[in-house]
Design an enzyme around this catalytic site. Structure first.
Site, PDB file in Angstrom:
ATOM      1  N   HIS A  49       0.998  20.383   8.982  1.00 15.15           N
ATOM      2  CA  HIS A  49       0.787  21.259   7.834  1.00 15.15           C
ATOM      3  C   HIS A  49      -0.701  21.353   7.524  1.00 15.15           C
ATOM      4  O   HIS A  49      -1.508  20.580   8.041  1.00 15.15           O
ATOM      5  CB  HIS A  49       1.564  20.756   6.606  1.00 15.15           C
TER       6      HIS A  49
HETATM    7  P1  TYD Z   1       5.911  14.825   4.477  1.00  7.35           P
HETATM    8  O1  TYD Z   1       5.140  15.902   3.793  1.00  7.35           O
HETATM    9  O2  TYD Z   1       7.063  15.202   5.340  1.00  7.35           O
HETATM   10  O3  TYD Z   1       4.923  13.926   5.312  1.00  7.35           O
HETATM   11  P2  TYD Z   1       3.949  14.388   6.500  1.00  7.35           P
HETATM   12  O4  TYD Z   1       3.722  15.857   6.345  1.00  7.35           O
HETATM   13  O5  TYD Z   1       2.720  13.593   6.242  1.00  7.35           O
HETATM   14  O6  TYD Z   1       4.597  14.079   7.783  1.00  7.35           O
HETATM   15  O7  TYD Z   1       6.386  13.816   3.349  1.00  7.35           O
HETATM   16  C1  TYD Z   1       7.490  12.957   3.527  1.00  7.35           C
HETATM   17  C2  TYD Z   1       8.276  12.894   2.225  1.00  7.35           C
HETATM   18  O8  TYD Z   1       7.489  12.300   1.191  1.00  7.35           O
HETATM   19  C3  TYD Z   1       8.687  14.263   1.730  1.00  7.35           C
HETATM   20  O9  TYD Z   1      10.006  14.137   1.230  1.00  7.35           O
HETATM   21  C4  TYD Z   1       7.742  14.543   0.575  1.00  7.35           C
HETATM   22  C5  TYD Z   1       7.409  13.158   0.070  1.00  7.35           C
HETATM   23  N1  TYD Z   1       6.094  13.030  -0.520  1.00  7.35           N
HETATM   24  C6  TYD Z   1       5.961  12.750  -1.867  1.00  7.35           C
HETATM   25  O10 TYD Z   1       6.959  12.642  -2.608  1.00  7.35           O
HETATM   26  N2  TYD Z   1       4.712  12.598  -2.391  1.00  7.35           N
HETATM   27  C7  TYD Z   1       3.601  12.710  -1.645  1.00  7.35           C
HETATM   28  O11 TYD Z   1       2.474  12.547  -2.187  1.00  7.35           O
HETATM   29  C8  TYD Z   1       3.724  13.018  -0.244  1.00  7.35           C
HETATM   30  C9  TYD Z   1       2.508  13.163   0.636  1.00  7.35           C
HETATM   31  C10 TYD Z   1       4.986  13.154   0.282  1.00  7.35           C
END
Ligand code: TYD
Length: 138
Positions: A49
């Site tokens: 992303h």
């Molecule tokens: P995700 O965005 O999938 O992680 P990455 O893109 O780094 O692989 O995030 C994983 C999960 O955590 C998703 O359900 C959203 C949650 N999340 C939060 O609740 N707060 C946060 O600050 C972040 C970064 C993720």
């Protein structure tokens, strides 16, 4: 593309080492959020992303991992393998995290609270978005 990394000052003595991160001192934004990833399973690649406005500093505080950065025109891969090395990621940068070592803990300092509407999770949409931004800037 320009990659900005930081070598954080280590306060070391015979007890060990301490690093302090402070907004507008050694971190170039106000720190609204901190989160970290650990227990990352072998072969996992995550991220995929970009953010429309968020700025971040990534520090692999234990173990190592690699970060792919992509500004829509070129790509760079950065190895984070020391707890005193920070990688700055500006807005409008696509990122992927991979090659996590067994014991990797990847800590992220972020300039804003979690906001799903700041994410661009489609690579095609990201390319279109940065192209539009560049056109508007020129
Ligand atoms: P995700 O965005 O999938 O992680 P990455 O893109 O780094 O692989 O995030 C994983 C999960 O955590 C998703 O359900 C959203 C949650 N999340 C939060 O609740 N707060 C946060 O600050 C972040 C970064 C993720």
């Amino acid at each position: 593309m320009k990659v900005t990394t930081y070598e954080f000052e280590e306060h070391g003595d015979d007890r060990g080492i301490l690093i302090a991160l402070e907004e507008y001192k050694n971190v170039p934004f106000n720190i609204r959020r901190c989160y970290y990833m650990y227990n990352t399973q072998p072969g996992v690649r995550r991220g995929f992303h970009a953010h429309k406005s968020l700025e971040q500093i990534l520090v692999c505080v234990s173990g190592s991992c690699k970060i792919l950065l992509d500004d829509g025109q070129s790509k760079e891969t950065v190895l984070l393998d020391r707890p005193n090395k920070g990688l700055y990621i500006a807005h409008n940068i696509w990122r992927e995290m991979f090659d996590f070592s067994d014991n990797a803990v990847l800590m992220v300092l972020a300039s804003k609270l979690y906001d799903e509407s700041d994410y661009i999770r489609s690579y095609d949409e990201f390319l279109q978005y940065v192209q539009t931004q560049r056109t508007e800037e020129n």
